[in-house]
Motif scaffolding. Structure first.
Motif, PDB file in Angstrom:
ATOM      1  N   LYS A  28       0.854  -1.205   0.000  1.00  0.00           N
ATOM      2  CA  LYS A  28       0.000   0.000   0.000  1.00  0.00           C
ATOM      3  C   LYS A  28       0.883   1.246   0.000  1.00  0.00           C
ATOM      4  N   GLY A  29       0.531   2.203  -0.836  1.00  0.00           N
ATOM      5  CA  GLY A  29       1.236   3.490  -0.817  1.00  0.00           C
ATOM      6  C   GLY A  29       2.555   3.481  -1.564  1.00  0.00           C
ATOM      7  N   GLU A  30       2.948   2.326  -2.133  1.00  0.00           N
ATOM      8  CA  GLU A  30       4.220   2.272  -2.875  1.00  0.00           C
ATOM      9  C   GLU A  30       4.063   3.090  -4.177  1.00  0.00           C
ATOM     10  N   ALA A  31       5.057   3.935  -4.459  1.00  0.00           N
ATOM     11  CA  ALA A  31       4.947   4.819  -5.641  1.00  0.00           C
ATOM     12  C   ALA A  31       5.072   4.017  -6.939  1.00  0.00           C
ATOM     13  N   ASP A  32       4.536   4.593  -8.027  1.00  0.00           N
ATOM     14  CA  ASP A  32       4.666   3.956  -9.342  1.00  0.00           C
ATOM     15  C   ASP A  32       6.128   3.919  -9.774  1.00  0.00           C
ATOM     16  N   LEU A  33       6.457   2.923 -10.565  1.00  0.00           N
ATOM     17  CA  LEU A  33       7.841   2.786 -11.040  1.00  0.00           C
ATOM     18  C   LEU A  33       8.170   3.892 -12.064  1.00  0.00           C
ATOM     19  N   ILE A  34       9.351   4.470 -11.891  1.00  0.00           N
ATOM     20  CA  ILE A  34       9.802   5.501 -12.850  1.00  0.00           C
ATOM     21  C   ILE A  34      11.043   4.976 -13.570  1.00  0.00           C
ATOM     22  N   PRO A  35      11.013   4.929 -14.904  1.00  0.00           N
ATOM     23  CA  PRO A  35      12.229   4.495 -15.617  1.00  0.00           C
ATOM     24  C   PRO A  35      13.276   5.614 -15.682  1.00  0.00           C
ATOM     25  N   ASP A  36      14.512   5.216 -15.566  1.00  0.00           N
ATOM     26  CA  ASP A  36      15.640   6.154 -15.550  1.00  0.00           C
ATOM     27  C   ASP A  36      16.631   5.684 -16.628  1.00  0.00           C
ATOM     28  N   CYS A  37      16.972   6.560 -17.572  1.00  0.00           N
ATOM     29  CA  CYS A  37      17.837   6.135 -18.683  1.00  0.00           C
ATOM     30  C   CYS A  37      19.296   6.397 -18.333  1.00  0.00           C
ATOM     31  N   ASN A  38      20.126   5.369 -18.417  1.00  0.00           N
ATOM     32  CA  ASN A  38      21.526   5.611 -18.036  1.00  0.00           C
ATOM     33  C   ASN A  38      22.482   5.465 -19.217  1.00  0.00           C
TER      34      ASN A  38
END
Ligand code: HEM
Length: 502
Positions: free
Chosen positions: A474-484
């Motif tokens: 519960k309350g876990e944020a949505d995944l955000i992709p990070d380009c490296n």
């Protein structure tokens, strides 16, 4: 005398700076000359400046989104500058087909930043060129990824996945929250270690395993955020000899040396007869080495094994992490997949063939890679000679790029592209020659490890769902992709609630 030397150095330096600025101004005119538009380049860094600025503002690199905005703004073909290097970005299916497939002979080579010229990958598929023998290497290597060979390696994958599940059981029962991405990385390293070189690494249990430490260090340092020298080599390719000389002092070389030395030792032991009954990629390459029609040298074998390690671990672990996250977020999809797994279990068990024949699993696999293609800035080719294709002039030396996330999220290619909807792949086979789904690249130079990645992905996801129900906290944020740079990976730890199934 000292004054004379100092003055000469100063004159040389000033002349060099003037030359760079002048050459850059000319380079920046090229885009317009060939009839393309794109974002305004910074006088020195080109459009890398915008990427760096966005990253500083947001705290992560969202260039996947930025490129999609550019696609909307400038159309399906536009130009962008990495340093002074012009990249022509294509997203129209016909253009991609013409450049990457039909005119492959004029676009056969991937670009390699000058600093990577000094690494031990120049004879590997990742970096070699047509002129330095790519075709020979590819035709020697492609057969080792045949279905029969993949089948023979499946037992190894099962045993590594069993350990992965034991570890997850322990963690889940302790009630802790942890980053499952790290477990997937340990798994794919152990798998590639065993399948590529018959090394019994212990990356899943031991985060100090030399294989784990150095492979992660190497990948982390390809990221221009972590390596100023690499960033500089992109922006100032004019100083190529300096970057080549500096390579050995970078953390990349630090991580590479023990990995390549380790591979070289394994090579010698295997040549001496060790592990003769094991089925792995090194063994298959050694057989190739003995094949008089397609001989490979020791250096070629080692560099290609090193390439498998680099190309095979972060990519596949990232894909499986995205899939687990998506299944936890979409319980209906998860349930449907679970039912398919149960049906296969009842009808003979989870074998290579039964997993391979699961239709819905295939849709989930493809949809995961459509929504989150892990490899983003690697599908590029250098233009070897001036050419005009479909009315577009491509000057010699320019780079043509194709971005999977732009193609995958284009509403002209996919209905409601932002939605995760595996069913869209029903009847996809009929359209499989289309270039709307390109997570593994395009044309003769597409990913040689695709079948291996698919088998590892599907085997792992099936066994994971057979063991656990995946839920979100519960309350876990949505995944955000990070380009490296090359890989698009989750920005934050991916924490999932794993409920053991009875
Ligand atoms: C989900 C996992 C993977 C993804 C998404 C992926 C993606 C890609 C992409 C986009 C390319 C560039 C293709 C192009 O330029 O058109 C590539 C090339 C390559 N990949 Fe993969 N890959 C994966 C797994 C693997 C594995 C497991 C291996 C080896 C065991 C591997 C080995 C390679 C090699 C050697 C190349 C260079 C091929 C050439 O230039 O001939 N990859 N991959």
């Amino acid at each position: 005398m000292a004054l004379l030397i100092l003055t000469s150095i100063l004159i040389l330096l000033v002349s060099f700076i003037i030359y760079i600025l002048f050459a850059r101004r000319e380079q920046f005119k090229l885009r317009e000359k060939i009839g393309l538009t794109g974002p305004e380049p910074h006088w020195f860094m080109g459009n890398l400046k915008q990427i760096v600025d966005r990253k500083e503002k947001l705290g992560y690199d969202d260039s996947n989104k930025w490129f999609n905005e550019l696609h909307k703004q400038y159309g399906e073909t536009f130009g962008i500058y990495f340093g002074a290097q012009m990249n022509i970005v294509l997203s129209n299916e016909e253009d991609i087909k013409e450049v990457f497939i039909k005119n492959f002979s004029n676009f056969s080579d991937r670009i390699v930043p000058p600093i990577f010229d000094s690494n031990q990958l120049n004879q590997s598929l990742l970096q070699n060129t047509y002129a330095t023998g790519w075709k020979h290497t590819r035709s020697a290597i492609a057969p080792i990824f045949s279905t029969g060979k993949m089948k023979a390696m499946q037992e190894t994958i099962h045993s590594k996945v069993d350990l992965f599940l034991d570890i997850l059981r322990e963690k889940a029962s302790s009630g802790q929250k942890w980053d499952i991405y790290e477990d997937f990385q340990g798994l794919t390293l152990d798998v590639i270690g065993k399948c590529a070189f018959a090394i019994d690494s212990n990356c899943q249990r031991d985060r100090n395993d030399v294989f784990y430490v150095n492979a992660r260090k190497f990948i982390a340092n390809i990221d221009i955020r972590h390596s100023k020298v690499i960033a500089a080599s992109f922006i100032l390719p004019e100083l190529a000899p300096l970057w080549r000389a500096l390579y050995k002092y970078t953390p990349l070389a630090d991580a590479e040396i023990p990995l390549v030395e380790g591979l070289s030792n394994v090579y010698e032991r295997r040549r001496g007869g060790e592990g003769s009954d094991s089925v792995d990629l090194l063994k298959l390459l050694l057989n190739r080495e003995d094949d008089k029609s397609k001989p490979m040298t020791k250096q070629e074998v080692i560099e290609n094994c090193f390439a498998f390690l680099l190309a095979g671990y972060e990519t596949t672990s990232t894909a499986m992490t995205y899939c687990s996250y998506l299944l936890s977020k979409y319980p209906n999809v998860q349930q449907k997949l679970y039912e398919e797994i149960m049906e296969a279990k009842e009808n003979g068990g989870l074998t290579y063939d039964s997993i391979h024949n699961m239709k819905y699993l295939d849709y989930v696999y493809k949809e995961t890679l459509r929504c989150y293609p892990p490899v983003i800035h690697f599908i590029n080719r250098r233009c070897l000679a001036d050419i005009t294709i479909r009315g577009q002039f491509y000057p010699k030396g320019s780079v043509v790029t194709c971005l999977p996330h732009t193609v995958h999220l284009n509403p002209e290619n996919w209905d409601s592209p932002e939605e995760f909807h595996p069913e869209r792949f029903e009847n996809w086979e009929e359209k499989s020659s289309s270039l709307k789904w390109i997570p593994f690249g395009v044309g003769p130079r597409y990913c040689v490890g695709m079948r291996f990645a698919e088998m590892e992905f599907k085997t792992t996801i099936v066994k994971l769902l057979d063991t656990f129900e995946l839920k979100q906290f519960k309350g876990e944020a949505d995944l955000i992709p990070d380009c490296n740079g090359v890989i698009m990976r989750p920005k934050d730890p991916v924490r999932l609630l794993l409920k053991p199934r009875n």
